[in-house]
Each structure stands twice: as structure tokens, then as C-alpha cells.
Write a protein that holds these residues in place. Structure first.
Motif, short mmCIF file in Angstrom:
data_model
loop_
_atom_site.label_atom_id
_atom_site.label_comp_id
_atom_site.label_asym_id
_atom_site.label_seq_id
_atom_site.Cartn_x
_atom_site.Cartn_y
_atom_site.Cartn_z
N ASN A 25 27.70 -44.51 5.98
CA ASN A 25 27.90 -43.14 6.43
C ASN A 25 29.15 -42.59 5.74
O ASN A 25 30.19 -42.36 6.36
CB ASN A 25 28.07 -43.10 7.95
N ARG A 26 29.02 -42.40 4.42
CA ARG A 26 30.13 -41.88 3.62
C ARG A 26 29.57 -40.85 2.64
O ARG A 26 28.37 -40.61 2.56
CB ARG A 26 30.84 -43.01 2.85
N TYR A 27 30.45 -40.28 1.86
CA TYR A 27 30.10 -39.23 0.92
C TYR A 27 29.28 -39.81 -0.23
O TYR A 27 29.72 -40.74 -0.92
CB TYR A 27 31.38 -38.59 0.39
N VAL A 28 28.06 -39.27 -0.45
CA VAL A 28 27.22 -39.71 -1.56
C VAL A 28 27.71 -39.01 -2.82
O VAL A 28 27.63 -37.78 -2.95
CB VAL A 28 25.74 -39.36 -1.31
N ARG A 55 10.70 -44.02 -9.06
CA ARG A 55 10.95 -44.66 -7.77
C ARG A 55 12.14 -45.62 -7.83
O ARG A 55 12.53 -46.19 -6.82
CB ARG A 55 9.69 -45.41 -7.31
N HIS A 56 12.71 -45.76 -9.00
CA HIS A 56 13.87 -46.64 -9.19
C HIS A 56 15.11 -45.76 -9.25
O HIS A 56 15.28 -44.96 -10.18
CB HIS A 56 13.70 -47.43 -10.48
N VAL A 57 16.00 -45.90 -8.27
CA VAL A 57 17.14 -44.99 -8.15
C VAL A 57 18.36 -45.77 -7.69
O VAL A 57 18.26 -46.77 -6.99
CB VAL A 57 16.81 -43.85 -7.15
N TRP A 58 19.51 -45.26 -8.11
CA TRP A 58 20.80 -45.84 -7.72
C TRP A 58 21.61 -44.79 -6.97
O TRP A 58 21.54 -43.60 -7.27
CB TRP A 58 21.59 -46.26 -8.97
N ALA A 59 22.39 -45.23 -6.00
CA ALA A 59 23.28 -44.34 -5.24
C ALA A 59 24.68 -44.93 -5.23
O ALA A 59 24.85 -46.15 -5.11
CB ALA A 59 22.78 -44.18 -3.81
N THR A 60 25.68 -44.07 -5.38
CA THR A 60 27.08 -44.51 -5.25
C THR A 60 27.75 -43.72 -4.13
O THR A 60 27.37 -42.58 -3.84
CB THR A 60 27.87 -44.31 -6.55
N TYR A 61 28.77 -44.35 -3.55
CA TYR A 61 29.46 -43.77 -2.40
C TYR A 61 30.96 -43.72 -2.64
O TYR A 61 31.56 -44.64 -3.21
CB TYR A 61 29.17 -44.59 -1.14
N GLY A 62 31.57 -42.63 -2.19
CA GLY A 62 33.01 -42.49 -2.23
C GLY A 62 33.67 -43.24 -1.09
O GLY A 62 33.03 -43.98 -0.33
N GLY A 63 34.97 -43.02 -0.95
CA GLY A 63 35.70 -43.59 0.17
C GLY A 63 35.92 -45.09 0.07
O GLY A 63 35.65 -45.73 -0.94
N PHE A 64 36.43 -45.65 1.16
CA PHE A 64 36.66 -47.08 1.30
C PHE A 64 35.78 -47.62 2.43
O PHE A 64 35.27 -46.85 3.24
CB PHE A 64 38.14 -47.35 1.63
N ALA A 96 35.95 -39.98 4.31
CA ALA A 96 34.83 -39.95 5.25
C ALA A 96 34.31 -41.37 5.53
O ALA A 96 34.30 -42.21 4.63
CB ALA A 96 33.71 -39.09 4.67
N PRO A 97 33.92 -41.62 6.79
CA PRO A 97 33.74 -40.68 7.90
C PRO A 97 34.98 -40.47 8.74
O PRO A 97 34.92 -39.78 9.75
CB PRO A 97 32.67 -41.37 8.74
#
Length: 847
Positions: free
Chosen positions: A720-723, A734-743, A84-85
Motif C-alpha cells: 500500500n504505497r505509491y506506484v 500479460r507480462h508486467v512489472w511494477a515498482t513502488y516508492g517509499g520504504f 506513503a502510507p
């Protein structure tokens, strides 16, 4: 931001921003109730693979994976994590990511294998009458097998994303040979009879969303210990078949067509022998199989072309060369008889040893190879005339247990003629079928499972049905002494080719060869503490092998609940208390570790999803195939779960119940029509939910949160990828981390940049912390005693700060296999890191 307290039993706990790195040492089957909701096979076929996933379109109900309400949509979730996308990945992505990883400083890490004992599905202490697969007859199991090859008493096994394995004693004992290769995704294996070299095609041909692609074809002259690339590297390769013509040439069926070359000079590039599709159309020349006709001295070669292996295309068809397979000598065959007019999708060919007969399993491309039949050409000619010797009705009449006996041919498929008897034929779909009269009659020698058979007696094995093989067939190979080896979603099994089916018990005679194959494909895993000993236990969900429990000192792994396994929640201080998932948010909880005597259920269903609780008012219509749920970092009894809605259990923990009349889950937020939640993080009253929408022409993803008091959609620029994960600081919601799949956009148009992001203001603003992390799908994040740790498709990495405040990543080196990493967890005392791989089981490392 500095934190000094280690995590205490909180899963994937965030304890700091980047800090100093101080790491030392790395069925749908015909079965009696109540098992009828458990499927041992794929619930969700798709006509695409991990690098050609189709973004699902509007609900069309045609069974092609684009209908959200159709179970065929599920496996595409795993593909979207990678692509994705877009619907494809540019060349060189994986190789470049490994090159980037190799440039990072390495911290020696003492990895140990957690799942280093076999998984037993038939333990009488874990015989839940509803949730377990006890009584299925599978016995010991391992992960999905992609291919098999035999050279005397040496057997080679290629695992889906578990690499190459070898047995030197007819399959009784195995050793891994490729853990440190750049790809563990196995396709075809073949031994050259001329010199006994092993040829390894990388890229799994099972066509499921979790089928990883490879990097081309390799040759080994030392029985798989070392590999050398044959010709050029083929990024994103899929290799269903490698075969030899006896004249010094080797052929490969690949996603690029049929390739040909001399077998004794691996330096020269491959010659494209057959690629009739449009060059600008993705995989329009994909070759599902290639076979050299015996008795012709290598002159006659046959192949099948199907667009993207499973679907219709202008070039689809059976092709033949009468001039040794040379480029320009191929012609498209016009089949006669029952194969006339059929548009071949995924297909498999098998000649008799004398070349006088040709059998084929042919998937129907017009429905994405969802259905397949077995055909026979009694003349051995590719033109036929062809006769249908097995279809849905014939296989059902032979004793098939699966209600869709010839279904999922896109995923389950082979046909093989016994080299010692041209009338003796095996065919594999979800079950194993055998004919001794060239297809006139068939017997189901490997039933889907034992439920429903006359010999089945309330799930008890002793005195009932014989042990059988696992469902979902992918590979077959003949060995000396009339041995036949079978590979499927549960590993490797063996049966004598001289054993004729018993009319009463046709499935007798199977030998289980999974004693030390360790190739489980995890989706998620978590630590808990054994209440009896205080030692670490783990729970985890696996592809087609249920939810797996490992206990300290045990000689086997256990499977308290069956089918596909998904996310897990475990009480870090009492591993008897756990929540398991089947698929589509089918959650069940246990408070006794899943133990049952076979009569008393040990699990309680608590799903708010419509698939499992249809009469619940306001039930969830849109969970992912593997749908997320998690516990609160501050309260292990407070859970949130995600489908289209964010569900909250109000802190009821293992007292949570959900029926049509009374449900403890409350839908606290609607992410929107056609949205499905992919990741969740919660600390107290603050929840973050990552979602995706693949219903339209353009893929979309985002993050919703109630940080600040009310639910809202974050507007900060993010990929705009898979979370894949959201991880909240236990000391600051309020302190948060996010990672994303894909390239990134270097390989996928519109994908943006970055894989790891940090927010300290509830998601209002984000900082890209990717730094020099390899550009590869990132599946999980945890902070371990102040260290930011991420799991990716190319390894585990931990971050340390720089003078500018960005993150500098270190690779956690050592013996961790190069399988895709899907989740991380920290032990309750903070002393160990747990890594779940999709192909090589669970591994851990000490602080």
C-alpha cells in the motif's frame, strides 16, 4: 522466460524476466497574455517536507495543501512517493539502504553526463509565444539553490539534491564536490571565520515535497573535498542555519531545535540548547533560524521555533538567551509592536553588523506560512518594538510582478542586512527586494520575470529589458568587493551591493553565474533521434526550469517550453516529435522540436484536464501535479494519459487534438472518486494504471487493468504505497512489472514489503522480485537487452537470475552521483541507458 530481441525505440521496454547481467562499462505572475499560464515558481506549496508529508484530507479550501482543488496540494505528491502510507520515515532508513547497496556485487559502468552544458532559456530559436519562457530574462539556469557561503574569493553553493559545489573565482566557474557522498541534499552552509573550515548542514530547508532530508552536519577542512561528521548522525535532518558566536561555539537551527557545541572538537555530540516543543510531537521544536547578536560578545542569541517549520504549535515563538545560548538559559520573548500576536511560522533573522537593528521575515503559521511580512526592530531587541516595513501592498507598490508578492513564505524566504551599511537590506520572496533606508522604501530589483515590465517588448531581449534573475529566492551571501550572491530556483546570480536601483530599470546590474552549474532536477526524461544527424537527443521535464531539450553536439541545452516540466513522450526515431507537460496533465505537442521565431506557436495544447480545458464535457478533475502519460510499446502513436480517468487517443499520435468542442482523447476507465493515476503501462489493447487515494484518513493505492478484456481492480496482495512505474513486456501484454516508492514496514508502519514485482498473468498474481535490492524508494524500471534495471534513491541496479528463480541484484557502479533517480529510458538502438536524476541532471551508460 527468455527473450532475444533488444528494445527498438520503445521507452522503458520490458524485454525479459531476470536474465544474465552483461553490462560493460554507467506563476502565477502578473504578465501579459499569452504567458499568463506559465509559472516560474512553485505552483503547489505544502506545509510539509519529504519526510513529514501530510496525507491530504477532505477539501477544506484553507490553502494548506489538503485541498485537492487548491494548487497548494501539488508538491505533496513528491512527498507521498517517499512516505506513503505514513507521514514520516523511521530513523536510519537512507543509511541502511546505502549499506545494503554497498554489499551488492558491483559492475563497473561507464557513466557519462548528458546535461554537461548549460541550459539557455533565451535562445531565439526556441521562442514559442505561448509555451516558452523566452523573454523572461533568466538566461542560463541550473537547479534550485538551497544555500550559499563565501570565504574570500571562494564561493560555496548547496544545491537542493545536487550536492556541494565550489567556485574559486567569485562564482565564475564551479566544480562538484560531493557526488559520492551519501546525501546530496544541501541545507545550510557556513564558513568558520576562526579557521576557514566549511560546515555543511544536510537536509534542504525549502519545505517543498521534493526537498530531500539529510544525515546531519559535517565539517570540511579542505574546502569541501572531504567531510567528517560532526557529532552523531541525524537521520532525516533539516538544517536551515549554521552560525558561529566568535567565542568558539557553533549553533545549528535544525528540525530537532537549536543545537550548540564547541567548534574545535567535532567528536563530541551536539548539545540541544533549545527544544521547547512536546517531545512526542513531530518536529514541534523545529528551529527556522538562529542568530548571534553582534556587539554582545556571543552573549545574546536569538532563535525562532515553528512546528514543522511552517505551521502553528504550542512552542512557536521567538526565543532568546542572554547567557551564551547555554541550555536552560532561553526564554520565550513577547514581541511588541506589529509583531505582537503573530504566531511565527517559517522565519528568518538578520542583525545589522553592529547589532543595533534586527530585521525578520516572518511567515504566518496560522496559514502554513503562505504569507510573510518583513519586520524591523530598530532597537535590535527581539522583543521590539517591531514595525512592519514590507507587506503585500508595500511590495506590490515597489514594482513586484508576482500577484502574490509576499506569498509562499514557506518556500521562498530570506532577509539580509548589508554588513557594510545597516540601512541597506535585501528581502527575498519569489522576487528580490532592496531597501536603502532601513525598510522605509523598497525597489523590486529582481522581478518575477520581465513580462509585464515597461521595458518588455514582445519578448525580445535586445533593446528591451535587462537580464534579470530567476524567480523563487532561497539564499543570499555577501562577498568581498561589495559582491552579493543570490540563490534561487534557477541557480546562482550576482549583483553589486553598491548599485542603487535605477528608477526606470531597477533590475539592471545582474550577472549570471550558471555557466557550469549542473544541478537540474528532472521528473522524467526520454531519448529520441535527431532527424538531421541520426544522433541521440533527449527531452525531459524539470522542476521550475521547463522541458529541456538536449541536441547532439550543441553547446547549450534548450528550453522549448517553460514553467515546471513533467512527463515527456518522444518519437524515438524523430526527436522533433514530442509531447511536453507543464503540470496537472497540461500536455502540449510539437512536431518541429519546439522551434519558433517568437510569433508562430510550435506547440499545440491537447489536455483533457479540467484545469486546462474546463469546457470539455467530462474533463478530468483529478490529475497529479506531475501526471503520467506514455506511448504504446507496440505503436508510438498510441498514447494513454492518466488523471482520475484513463485517457486513450486511439492511435492518433501527433495528430491528436483536444478542444472543448472536439477532443481525440476518450476516457476509457474511471479509477474512482478522489483517485489519481500515478503510473501507466500499455501494450496494444492492454493498459495498466497505478493509482493513489489520499483524500481520507487512510492512504490507499492500487492497480487497475483491462488485461483479459474488461477493466477491473487487481486484488493480489501488493504494498500500500505509491506506484511509481508500470512496465509492460513488448512481446507479451500479460507480462508486467511494477515498482513502488517509499520504504517498507521496517521504517513506515503499514507500508508492506518489496519494491519490485512481476506478473506474467495480467496482474492476477505477482511475484516479489525485490530480493536483496536496497530498501529505498524505487522510481523506475526498464529492461535493457534482457537485464532488469531499476533506478532508486541510492543508485541504479540490475538483476540476474538465481537457481531458485528469484533476482540477485548488482549495483551499476562508477561516477553516477548519489542523487535520487526518477526515470530510466533505453535508446532506440538499445545501446544506451538514460538515467534522470532529481538534482544532478541526466546521465547515460553504454551497453
Amino acid at each position: 522466460m527468455n527473450l532475444s530481441l533488444p528494445p527498438t525505440g520503445v521507452r522503458a521496454a520490458v524485454v525479459a524476466a531476470c536474465a544474465l547481467l552483461l553490462v560493460a562499462g554507467r506563476a502565477d505572475a502578473a504578465s501579459p497574455a499569452p504567458h499568463d499560464h506559465l509559472r516560474s515558481g512553485p505552483v503547489d506549496p505544502t506545509t510539509t517536507t519529504a519526510v513529514t508529508a501530510l496525507t491530504a484530507q477532505a477539501d477544506d479550501g484553507d490553502g494548506d495543501g489538503t485541498d485537492r482543488d487548491d494548487p497548494t496540494a501539488g508538491f505533496a505528491q513528491q512527498a507521498r512517493m517517499k512516505t506513503a502510507p505514513g507521514d514520516s520515515i523511521g530513523p536510519g532508513a537512507l543509511t541502511h539502504a546505502y549499506a545494503q547497496a554497498g554489499k551488492l556485487p558491483t559492475v563497473p559502468t561507464r557513466w557519462s553526463e548528458v546535461t554537461n552544458v548549460p541550459l539557455q532559456q533565451e535562445d531565439k530559436e526556441y521562442a514559442d509565444p505561448v509555451s516558452s519562457n523566452f523573454g523572461s530574462g533568466f538566461g542560463l539556469v541550473s537547479g534550485r539553490v538551497a544555500s550559499l557561503a563565501v570565504d574570500g574569493h571562494t564561493v560555496y553553493e548547496g544545491a537542493a539534491d545536487g550536492g556541494l559545489w565550489r567556485s574559486d573565482d567569485d562564482g565564475r566557474h564551479w566544480k562538484p564536490l560531493s557526488d559520492q557522498q551519501q546525501t546530496l541534499a544541501m541545507g545550510a552552509l557556513a564558513v568558520n571565520p576562526a579557521d576557514h573550515s566549511l560546515w555543511i548542514g544536510t537536509g534542504e530547508p525549502s519545505n517543498s515535497g521534493d526537498s530531500y532530508t539529510g544525515l546531519g552536519i559535517y565539517r570540511s577542512t579542505d574546502r569541501g573535498r572531504t567531510w567528517k561528521q560532526v557529532g552523531r548522525r541525524i537521520d532525516g535532518s533539516i538544517v536551515p542555519r549554521i552560525t558561529f558566536d566568535g567565542r568558539g561555539h557553533v549553533y545549528a537551527a535544525t528540525n530537532e531545535g537549536v543545537l550548540r557545541r564547541a567548534a574545535d572538537d567535532i567528536r563530541a555530540d551536539w548539545t540541544v540548547a533549545l527544544a521547547p516543543g512536546a517531545p512526542d510531537t513531530s518536529w514541534s521544536s523545529a528551529a527556522t533560524d538562529v542568530a548571534v547578536r553582534p556587539g554582545t560578545g556571543g552573549r545574546q542569541v536569538t532563535a525562532v521555533i515553528a512546528r514543522q517549520f511552517t505551521g502553528p504549535g504550542d512552542a512557536n515563538g521567538v526565543y532568546e538567551s542572554d547567557d551564551y545560548g547555554k541550555p536552560g538559559t532561553w526564554h520565550k520573548v513577547t514581541p511588541t509592536g506589529d509583531l505582537a500576536g503573530v504566531v511565527p511560522g517559517r522565519s528568518t533573522l538578520s542583525y545589522s553588523a553592529d547589532g543595533r537593528e534586527l530585521f525578520a521575515v516572518v511567515g504566518d503559521a496560522t496559514n502554513g506560512s503562505s504569507d510573510g511580512d518583513v519586520f524591523r526592530s530598530a532597537t535590535g531587541d527581539a522583543a521590539g518594538p517591531w514595525t512592519t516595513v514590507a507587506d503585500e501592498d508595500v511590495l506590490k507598490a515597489s514594482g513586484a510582478q508576482n500577484s502574490d508578492a509576499a506569498g509562499a513564505a514557506w518556500y521562498n524566504q530570506y532577509v539580509a542586512v548589508d554588513p557594510a551599511d545597516p540601512d541597506h537590506v535585501y528581502a527575498g520572496f519569489s522576487e528580490v527586494f532592496e531597501s536603502w533606508d532601513a525598510g522605509k522604501t523598497w525597489a523590486t530589483i529582481g522581478p518575477y520575470w520581465n513580462y509585464g515590465l515597461k521595458c518588455y517588448t514582445d519578448g525580445l531581449i535586445a533593446g528591451g529589458c535587462p537580464m534579470t534573475t530567476h524567480a523563487d529566492q532561497h539564499a543570499i551571501a555577501f562577498g568581498p568587493g561589495h559582491r552579493v550572491y543570490f540563490g534561487n530556483d534557477g541557480g546562482v546570480y550576482e549583483r553589486s551591493a553598491t548599485l542603487r536601483p535605477d528608477p526606470e530599470l531597477p533590475s539592471k546590474g545582474w550577472s549570471n553565474l550558471n555557466q557550469d552549474l549542473r544541478t537540474l532536477q528532472y521528473y522524467d526524461a526520454a531519448y529520441g533521434t535527431d532527424p538531421k544527424t541520426g544522433a541521440l537527443s533527449t527531452w525531459g521535464g524539470t522542476q521550475d526550469n521547463g522541458n529541456v531539450l538536449s541536441l547532439p553536439g550543441a553547446h547549450e541545452l534548450y528550453q522549448p517550453s517553460g514553467g515546471d516540466g513533467g512527463f515527456v513522450v518522444v518519437d524515438p526515431h524523430d526527436a522533433d516529435r514530442a509531447v511536453n507537460e507543464y503540470v496537472d496533465l497540461d500536455m502540449v505537442l510539437t512536431t518541429n522540436g519546439g522551434r519558433s521565431d517568437g510569433t508562430t506557436p510550435s506547440f499545440t495544447g491537447i489536455s483533457p484536464a479540467c484545469d486546462w480545458n474546463a469546457d470539455l464535457e467530462g474533463c478530468d478533475p483529478g490529475p497529479e501535479f506531475i501526471a503520467p502519460y506514455t506511448s504504446d510499446l507496440a505503436d508510438v502513436n498510441h498514447w494513454v494519459a492518466g488523471g482520475r480517468y484513463v485517457w486513450d487517443n486511439a492511435g492518433k499520435g501527433w495528430d491528436t487534438r483536444c478542444t472543448a468542442d472536439s477532443c481525440d482523447w476518450t476516457a476509457v476507465h474511471d479509477t474512482g472518486e478522489d483517485h489519481s493515476i500515478t503510473a501507466l503501462g500499455v501494450n496494444g489493447s492492454v493498459t495498466y494504471a497505478g493509482w493513489e487515494d489520499w483524500s481520507g484518513e487512510q492512504y490507499a493505492s492500487g492497480i487497475d487493468t483491462n488485461a483479459g478484456g474488461t477493466w477491473h481492480r487487481l486484488t493480489a496482495p501488493l504494498p500500500n504505497r505509491y506506484v511509481t512505474s508500470l512496465t509492460v513486456d513488448p512481446h507479451d501484454a500479460r507480462h508486467v512489472w511494477a515498482t513502488y516508492g517509499g520504504f517498507t514496514r521496517s521504517y513506515v508502519s503499514g507500508a508492506g514489503e518489496g519494491h519490485v514485482f512481476e506478473s506474467t498473468d495480467g496482474g492476477t498474481t505477482w511475484t516479489d522480485r525485490t530480493g536483496d535490492l536496497p530498501d529505498a524508494p524505487t522510481g523506475a524500471l526498464a529492461l535493457w537487452h534482457g537485464h532488469v534495471v531499476v533506478g532508486t534513491d541510492v543508485g541504479v541496479f540490475a538483476a540476474a537470475p538465481t537457481a531458485t528463480g528469484s533476482c540477485t541484484w548488482h549495483r551499476l557502479g562508477g561516477a553516477l552521483p548519489h542523487a535520487g533517480i526518477v526515470s530510466l529510458d533505453v535508446s532506440p538502438d538499445g545501446g544506451r541507458l538514460l538515467v534522470a536524476t532529481h538534482g544532478r541532471g541526466l546521465w547515460s551508460a553504454p551497453l
